[in-house]
Design a protein around this motif. Structure first.
Motif, PDB file in Angstrom:
ATOM      1  N   UNK A 118       0.839  -1.195   0.000  1.00 27.45           N
ATOM      2  CA  UNK A 118       0.000   0.000   0.000  1.00 27.45           C
ATOM      3  C   UNK A 118       0.881   1.255   0.000  1.00 27.45           C
ATOM      4  N   UNK A 119       0.569   2.194  -0.893  1.00 30.11           N
ATOM      5  CA  UNK A 119       1.343   3.444  -0.980  1.00 30.11           C
ATOM      6  C   UNK A 119       0.479   4.541  -1.577  1.00 30.11           C
ATOM      7  N   UNK A 120       0.636   5.750  -1.060  1.00 27.29           N
ATOM      8  CA  UNK A 120      -0.074   6.926  -1.590  1.00 27.29           C
ATOM      9  C   UNK A 120       0.979   7.997  -1.878  1.00 27.29           C
ATOM     10  N   UNK A 121       0.815   8.694  -2.979  1.00 28.52           N
ATOM     11  CA  UNK A 121       1.821   9.694  -3.354  1.00 28.52           C
ATOM     12  C   UNK A 121       1.879  10.798  -2.297  1.00 28.52           C
ATOM     13  N   UNK A 122       3.070  11.286  -1.995  1.00 24.70           N
ATOM     14  CA  UNK A 122       3.223  12.277  -0.911  1.00 24.70           C
ATOM     15  C   UNK A 122       2.333  13.503  -1.107  1.00 24.70           C
ATOM     16  N   UNK A 123       2.140  13.910  -2.364  1.00 25.64           N
ATOM     17  CA  UNK A 123       1.327  15.109  -2.622  1.00 25.64           C
ATOM     18  C   UNK A 123      -0.141  14.880  -2.296  1.00 25.64           C
ATOM     19  N   UNK A 124      -0.548  13.630  -2.147  1.00 25.23           N
ATOM     20  CA  UNK A 124      -1.971  13.367  -1.954  1.00 25.23           C
ATOM     21  C   UNK A 124      -2.276  12.711  -0.618  1.00 25.23           C
ATOM     22  N   UNK A 125      -1.316  12.810   0.306  1.00 21.65           N
ATOM     23  CA  UNK A 125      -1.601  12.282   1.634  1.00 21.65           C
ATOM     24  C   UNK A 125      -2.456  13.287   2.388  1.00 21.65           C
ATOM     25  N   UNK A 126      -3.282  12.783   3.268  1.00 20.67           N
ATOM     26  CA  UNK A 126      -4.162  13.667   4.037  1.00 20.67           C
ATOM     27  C   UNK A 126      -5.577  13.634   3.486  1.00 20.67           C
ATOM     28  N   UNK A 127      -5.770  13.023   2.325  1.00 22.18           N
ATOM     29  CA  UNK A 127      -7.103  12.967   1.717  1.00 22.18           C
ATOM     30  C   UNK A 127      -7.819  11.650   2.036  1.00 22.18           C
ATOM     31  N   UNK A 128      -7.231  10.847   2.908  1.00 20.21           N
ATOM     32  CA  UNK A 128      -7.792   9.538   3.272  1.00 20.21           C
ATOM     33  C   UNK A 128      -7.888   8.602   2.081  1.00 20.21           C
ATOM     34  N   UNK A 129      -6.964   8.748   1.134  1.00 15.10           N
ATOM     35  CA  UNK A 129      -6.968   7.863  -0.026  1.00 15.10           C
ATOM     36  C   UNK A 129      -6.562   6.455   0.400  1.00 15.10           C
ATOM     37  N   UNK A 130      -5.613   6.365   1.343  1.00 14.84           N
ATOM     38  CA  UNK A 130      -5.208   5.068   1.870  1.00 14.84           C
ATOM     39  C   UNK A 130      -6.397   4.326   2.479  1.00 14.84           C
ATOM     40  N   UNK A 131      -7.225   5.057   3.214  1.00 16.03           N
ATOM     41  CA  UNK A 131      -8.375   4.418   3.849  1.00 16.03           C
ATOM     42  C   UNK A 131      -9.379   3.930   2.809  1.00 16.03           C
ATOM     43  N   UNK A 132      -9.481   4.682   1.712  1.00 17.81           N
ATOM     44  CA  UNK A 132     -10.395   4.260   0.649  1.00 17.81           C
ATOM     45  C   UNK A 132      -9.895   2.970   0.009  1.00 17.81           C
ATOM     46  N   UNK A 133      -8.563   2.902  -0.196  1.00 20.98           N
ATOM     47  CA  UNK A 133      -7.979   1.683  -0.772  1.00 20.98           C
ATOM     48  C   UNK A 133      -8.210   0.507   0.177  1.00 20.98           C
TER      49      UNK A 133
END
Lengths: 316, 316
Positions: free
Chosen positions: B243-258
DNA sequence: TAATTTTACATAAGTACTTATATAAATATT
DNA sequence: AATATTTATATAAGTACTTATGTAAAATTA
């Protein structure tokens, strides 16, 4: 041109800051104009202290929702200016009770007409219907751009003061003011010569009984300025002299009102001209004399006062 | 309670300042939340530079009506942050031409959704009829007191991002993103072990062909995050990994969506449970795993990765 | 009653502006 | 062409706040 305005709601924060800073800066100019040793940033804290006598640092903080160090620093500044006194609470030794000093109360009296004008002017500027905050800000900034806030306030204050100002003739009860007002400015700019003290202490003897006239400017019935028309010799020559305005009321053009009153009075008496002696040091005064038509003439050698190095006259 | 509000129009200057400072401070929190190295005070200058490419110090000054040193200082800060590049003008050697750097443009992309939200939220707060500026300020401050501005903006941004986010299955064209996204965070927190490089370079071979699944989170069709379900042995056991999220898009809870997507997908496949390996160092990640129901279990001795010191499982 | 926490205030250092001043290059004036 | 003025930018120091931290007294808890 005005990028911040173009950013609309997005730039609201920066926008509010800009308007706030403008108002603060202009208010400072107003205080300066009226020779009041005060500062718009002190206003919120000073007003709280003046409202409820005897407050603590933390009470002020709760009312204003600034941080505690901000209040401490503001209190230090107010103390440095001599506007407040701070006493230790006897019950709770941590607490310090803040209240207005004598000077603080005097300053408050000077500030009140200005605060009244600010409130009035802001109200006429902002009490209007609008469909958004930005629209309101646009309207306010348009008005502030048209005419500087400081000038608007200064004029408004002077107008209000004029309505409450009257000029009256000498009465015995005013003798004290005649002395105090004149000695105050003599002490500030020169020193009180023996002849000054003699004349100022006995206006009845040296001026009134010799056919002279003394006027007093009163603001709400309180004496704030004076001026005299003193006969020189017996050939109907009069000297405009002993003009003084209390330091707290300078900037309201009270001196100019007294000057106009003297001129009108001299004319009504049918005097051919008025003369005055002054010092080149008093540039502002000389400027006013010229404004009212006085023209410089050679000064005699044997003048009453050492401080006089200029003689002016106004021929009707 | 709120003395400043009680002062009405008289306290307008201090009032505007207070609202402005609150908005600035809260906006800073929003930037911090989304890991953007930016500052609300830089906004007016940065926005001008981003609007017309190639501006000078004095052009910015004219547009903003700040003082010239204020612009110089802001430009220095923007330069220190690497957001702008400054070139000397060849025609007029006094002038310096300012434009966004590569990093500046990347930051601008991150800022845009936030600015959009700020504009929207302020509009919903302030686009209302009122009969005075003070009334508008009261209404705004009431709303800001009810719920912090920063939280409102953060939620608004995330909501907007969700609407533009979709999660798609592995395709060859995404292989590069799978490698890049994972290597980026490995390099940040640990280092890339040889086995990592081997698996990440060949997802088809090590994951897909073995019956595994790889998902990609796309924001406006652009890949910003990934996660994999990798089979362990042949008894239907799957590991949630990569699991990885681009640094520019952290904080948007994208990891939680994945994460949620993986769980839903695993359930739809009828899997009995999911396991994952992680490191206690990654406190935030562990927190999220627990939030989604993963429970810590003893970690085996012979783990693939040296960095793993915790094993968790989610039983459906 | 002793120990801990909270409250009241002070001080230090940082920040985002300001004013004041300096410097170099371009432009206007003589 | 030489000189003065204006323009473009930089730097220094001051201000009105902030955050961080310290200290003493009071209130609370053990």
């Amino acid at each position: 041109m005005d990028a911040l305005r173009g950013y609309g709601e997005l730039g609201l924060g920066s926008r509010l800051k800009r308007v706030s800073e403008y108002l603060m800066k202009e208010t400072q100019l107003v205080y300066n104009h009226f020779n009041i040793d005060f500062d718009p940033y002190l206003f919120p804290v000073f007003k709280i202290i003046s409202n409820k006598n005897g407050v603590t640092n933390s009470e002020i903080q709760n009312s204003l929702k600034y941080t505690q160090p901000a209040i401490s620093q503001t209190l230090n500044k107010l103390k440095d200016k001599g506007l407040i006194v701070i006493k230790n609470d006897t019950l709770d030794k941590r607490k310090k009770i803040v209240s207005l000093s004598y000077k603080g109360n005097k300053t408050l009296i000077q500030l009140k007409p200005i605060w009244k004008s600010i409130d009035e002017v802001i109200k006429t500027y902002t009490l209007e219907k609008s469909s958004s905050l930005i629209e309101h800000l646009n309207s306010l900034e348009n008005k502030l751009n048209k005419k500087s806030f400081s000038n608007t306030i200064i004029e408004n204050v002077k107008m209000e003061v004029n309505q409450e100002l009257d000029i009256v003739l000498y009465e015995d009860k005013y003798a004290k003011y005649f002395y105090d007002l004149n000695v105050e400015w003599l002490k500030t700019y020169f020193y009180v010569e023996p002849y000054d003290d003699e004349v100022l202490s006995n206006p009845e003897k040296y001026i009134i009984s010799k056919g002279g006239h003394i006027f007093f400017a009163r603001l709400n019935k309180q004496v704030v300025g004076t001026v005299a028309l003193m006969p020189i010799g017996n050939d109907g020559l009069f000297e405009l002299t002993k003009m003084a305005v209390s330091p707290e009321h300078r900037g309201y053009k009270i001196g100019q009102q007294l000057m106009q009153h003297c001129i009108d009075y001299a004319k009504s008496l049918g005097l051919p001209k008025l003369i005055l002696y002054s010092s080149r040091k008093l540039e502002n005064a000389i400027y006013i004399y010229r404004k009212y038509g006085f023209i410089e003439v050679p000064v005699e050698a044997n003048c009453h006062y050492k401080r006089c190095d200029i003689k002016m006259e106004l021929v009707f």
